[in-house]
Design an enzyme around this catalytic site. Sequence first.
Site, PDB file in Angstrom:
ATOM      1  N   HIS A  87       0.796  -1.229   0.000  1.00 46.60           N
ATOM      2  CA  HIS A  87       0.000   0.000   0.000  1.00 46.60           C
ATOM      3  C   HIS A  87       0.827   1.276   0.000  1.00 46.60           C
ATOM      4  CE1 HIS A  87       0.968   0.062   4.305  1.00 46.60           C
ATOM      5  NE2 HIS A  87       0.670   1.335   4.265  1.00 46.60           N
TER       6      HIS A  87
HETATM    7  C1  UD1 Z   1      -2.088   6.022   5.274  1.00 46.24           C
HETATM    8  C2  UD1 Z   1      -0.791   6.607   5.831  1.00 46.24           C
HETATM    9  C3  UD1 Z   1       0.292   5.539   5.800  1.00 46.24           C
HETATM   10  C4  UD1 Z   1      -0.147   4.275   6.505  1.00 46.24           C
HETATM   11  C5  UD1 Z   1      -1.484   3.807   5.943  1.00 46.24           C
HETATM   12  C6  UD1 Z   1      -1.987   2.631   6.741  1.00 46.24           C
HETATM   13  C7  UD1 Z   1      -0.532   9.019   5.410  1.00 46.24           C
HETATM   14  C8  UD1 Z   1       0.159  10.034   4.581  1.00 46.24           C
HETATM   15  N1  UD1 Z   1      -0.346   7.738   5.034  1.00 46.24           N
HETATM   16  O1  UD1 Z   1      -1.839   5.697   3.922  1.00 46.24           O
HETATM   17  O2  UD1 Z   1       1.453   6.034   6.451  1.00 46.24           O
HETATM   18  O3  UD1 Z   1       0.826   3.281   6.309  1.00 46.24           O
HETATM   19  O4  UD1 Z   1      -2.450   4.868   6.017  1.00 46.24           O
HETATM   20  O5  UD1 Z   1      -2.901   1.861   6.045  1.00 46.24           O
HETATM   21  O6  UD1 Z   1      -1.196   9.344   6.359  1.00 46.24           O
HETATM   22  N2  UD1 Z   1      -9.210   4.800   0.917  1.00 46.24           N
HETATM   23  C9  UD1 Z   1     -10.453   4.206   0.837  1.00 46.24           C
HETATM   24  N3  UD1 Z   1     -11.072   3.885   2.024  1.00 46.24           N
HETATM   25  C10 UD1 Z   1     -10.534   4.135   3.242  1.00 46.24           C
HETATM   26  C11 UD1 Z   1      -9.287   4.753   3.297  1.00 46.24           C
HETATM   27  C12 UD1 Z   1      -8.630   5.087   2.134  1.00 46.24           C
HETATM   28  O7  UD1 Z   1     -10.972   3.959  -0.237  1.00 46.24           O
HETATM   29  O8  UD1 Z   1     -11.167   3.804   4.264  1.00 46.24           O
HETATM   30  C13 UD1 Z   1      -8.510   5.105  -0.353  1.00 46.24           C
HETATM   31  C14 UD1 Z   1      -8.823   6.500  -0.893  1.00 46.24           C
HETATM   32  O9  UD1 Z   1      -8.865   6.414  -2.290  1.00 46.24           O
HETATM   33  C15 UD1 Z   1      -7.626   7.303  -0.454  1.00 46.24           C
HETATM   34  C16 UD1 Z   1      -6.499   6.273  -0.508  1.00 46.24           C
HETATM   35  O10 UD1 Z   1      -7.094   5.057  -0.120  1.00 46.24           O
HETATM   36  O11 UD1 Z   1      -7.376   8.412  -1.290  1.00 46.24           O
HETATM   37  C17 UD1 Z   1      -5.320   6.593   0.398  1.00 46.24           C
HETATM   38  O12 UD1 Z   1      -5.768   6.773   1.756  1.00 46.24           O
HETATM   39  P1  UD1 Z   1      -4.907   7.712   2.759  1.00 46.24           P
HETATM   40  O13 UD1 Z   1      -5.464   7.611   4.114  1.00 46.24           O
HETATM   41  O14 UD1 Z   1      -4.744   9.055   2.166  1.00 46.24           O
HETATM   42  O15 UD1 Z   1      -3.460   7.066   2.712  1.00 46.24           O
HETATM   43  P2  UD1 Z   1      -3.038   5.543   2.896  1.00 46.24           P
HETATM   44  O16 UD1 Z   1      -2.403   5.096   1.636  1.00 46.24           O
HETATM   45  O17 UD1 Z   1      -4.143   4.744   3.458  1.00 46.24           O
HETATM   46  N1  UDP Z   2      -3.806  -5.207   9.141  1.00 45.13           N
HETATM   47  C1  UDP Z   2      -5.056  -5.796   9.297  1.00 45.13           C
HETATM   48  N2  UDP Z   2      -5.742  -6.192   8.172  1.00 45.13           N
HETATM   49  C2  UDP Z   2      -5.233  -6.044   6.915  1.00 45.13           C
HETATM   50  C3  UDP Z   2      -3.940  -5.453   6.785  1.00 45.13           C
HETATM   51  C4  UDP Z   2      -3.273  -5.030   7.912  1.00 45.13           C
HETATM   52  O1  UDP Z   2      -5.529  -5.971  10.426  1.00 45.13           O
HETATM   53  O2  UDP Z   2      -5.913  -6.420   5.950  1.00 45.13           O
HETATM   54  C5  UDP Z   2      -3.079  -4.761  10.341  1.00 45.13           C
HETATM   55  C6  UDP Z   2      -1.715  -5.397  10.499  1.00 45.13           C
HETATM   56  O3  UDP Z   2      -1.803  -6.633  11.166  1.00 45.13           O
HETATM   57  C7  UDP Z   2      -0.961  -4.337  11.283  1.00 45.13           C
HETATM   58  C8  UDP Z   2      -1.532  -3.042  10.770  1.00 45.13           C
HETATM   59  O4  UDP Z   2      -2.804  -3.379  10.206  1.00 45.13           O
HETATM   60  O5  UDP Z   2      -1.240  -4.453  12.667  1.00 45.13           O
HETATM   61  C9  UDP Z   2      -0.637  -2.462   9.711  1.00 45.13           C
HETATM   62  O6  UDP Z   2      -1.287  -1.480   9.001  1.00 45.13           O
HETATM   63  P1  UDP Z   2      -0.842  -0.988   7.562  1.00 45.13           P
HETATM   64  O7  UDP Z   2      -0.029  -2.016   6.887  1.00 45.13           O
HETATM   65  O8  UDP Z   2      -2.059  -0.485   6.894  1.00 45.13           O
HETATM   66  O9  UDP Z   2       0.031   0.316   7.916  1.00 45.13           O
HETATM   67  P2  UDP Z   2       1.555   0.576   8.315  1.00 45.13           P
HETATM   68  O10 UDP Z   2       1.907  -0.260   9.481  1.00 45.13           O
HETATM   69  O11 UDP Z   2       2.396   0.309   7.110  1.00 45.13           O
HETATM   70  O12 UDP Z   2       1.571   2.041   8.600  1.00 45.13           O
END
Ligand code: UD1
Ligand code: UDP
Length: 363
Positions: A206
């Site tokens: 991601h």
């Molecule tokens: C964010 C964090 C990242 C973290 C990740 C965990 C920032 C800059 N990044 O990244 O550090 O590792 O969360 O998962 O804060 N979207 C949906 N539904 C949701 C959420 C997101 O469809 O419930 C889609 C949207 O199109 C959105 C995109 O995902 O634009 C990115 O979501 P965003 O929260 O901006 O960043 P992440 O990539 O999730």
């Molecule tokens: N996780 C989860 N379901 C998923 C993917 C991740 O419960 O489908 C949990 C995972 O076990 C970990 C946390 O989410 O505890 C990690 O989140 P993510 O990879 O989104 O973010 P990051 O740690 O890279 O910021």
Amino acid sequence: MKILTIIGARPQFIKAAAVSRIVRSEEHINEVLVHTGQHYDRNMSDVFFGELDIPRPDYNLGIGSASHGVQTGKMLAAIEEVLLKEKPDWMLVYGDTNSTLAGAIAAAKLHIPIAHVEAGLRSFNRNMPEEVNRVLTDHAADLLFTPTTIASKNLLKEGIASPRIHLVGDVMYDAALFYVQQVDARSRILGDLNLKKEEYILSTIHRAENTDSHVRLTAIINALSELGKEIKVVLPLHPRTGKILKELDLFDQVSQSLCLIEPVGYYDMIALEKNAKMIVTDSGGIQKEAYFYQVPCATLRDETEWLELMESGWNCLIPPHCADEMVEKLRVRMSKLPPSGVMPLYGDGTASEKILKILSDSL
Ligand code: UD1
Ligand code: UDP
């Protein structure tokens, strides 16, 4: 003591679950939980509140997705309003997301003391949005709770005064130790997907640096598809990645060659992690969970903040530039015997207790 906690993205729900559980056992602490709404899909947010018994947020700001500036700015304005009303003794922020940074700036402007959990991590790559968020949050924070000695050293090198830095261990380790005990009773995912122990790879992708680069994302998908001919590859798909795969017309290839599933809850994730032959990921949290459950891991990035995992031999970096090279390296990784022994790299499972004691003593 009143703590105002900011959460908003998936990993923050898991970190806050560990700390909130201890908060609720302490009569003298009152926690106001604020969900920014950065993540909002049921399987990216609500599922964790139900499963992990996290209290219902006192405020849900409903900010949702937007560009970095718009998202962070909207959060900042909304959090300020809550802070003015609640007047907490501490602002508690976790990790490195836009929700973390917005919470830190809002509190700093109102002179409310800030505590940052998971402080001091550095990739030294300022192109990552997370790196910018971490550096700014650390420099705004009054108390910096680090998970590792490397993180503490990073902060000292940046001139942060040592009395503000507290090495407490990793709250994700606290969460893992607590919730893993309930996994057998609460997850049926292996049976549902017909998976057997060590007969599949678990993968998650991601990170913006991978999803937002056509070259890198294509290389990753091609490498996983190639491996998928030899061993099942299970990919719980982050919505960000799903959206981009559709835009690039790669979604069909992925759904045909991999076991593509929606994001799963935490118990299902632990079950998938614990039983995998190998984990291939760009997630920060999942790299560590692989280590907690003693599963070899390959990290598809150019660098990692969790250097001790590389030194332990349980993790390795595979930069996702060329699919053929990646397949070769992943095959070697999978055929190698796992290292013997696991050192306690992330504390003793009581980081949350330590954090709350230091917060109470510092008032
Ligand atoms: C964010 C964090 C990242 C973290 C990740 C965990 C920032 C800059 N990044 O990244 O550090 O590792 O969360 O998962 O804060 N979207 C949906 N539904 C949701 C959420 C997101 O469809 O419930 C889609 C949207 O199109 C959105 C995109 O995902 O634009 C990115 O979501 P965003 O929260 O901006 O960043 P992440 O990539 O999730
Ligand atoms: N996780 C989860 N379901 C998923 C993917 C991740 O419960 O489908 C949990 C995972 O076990 C970990 C946390 O989410 O505890 C990690 O989140 P993510 O990879 O989104 O973010 P990051 O740690 O890279 O910021």
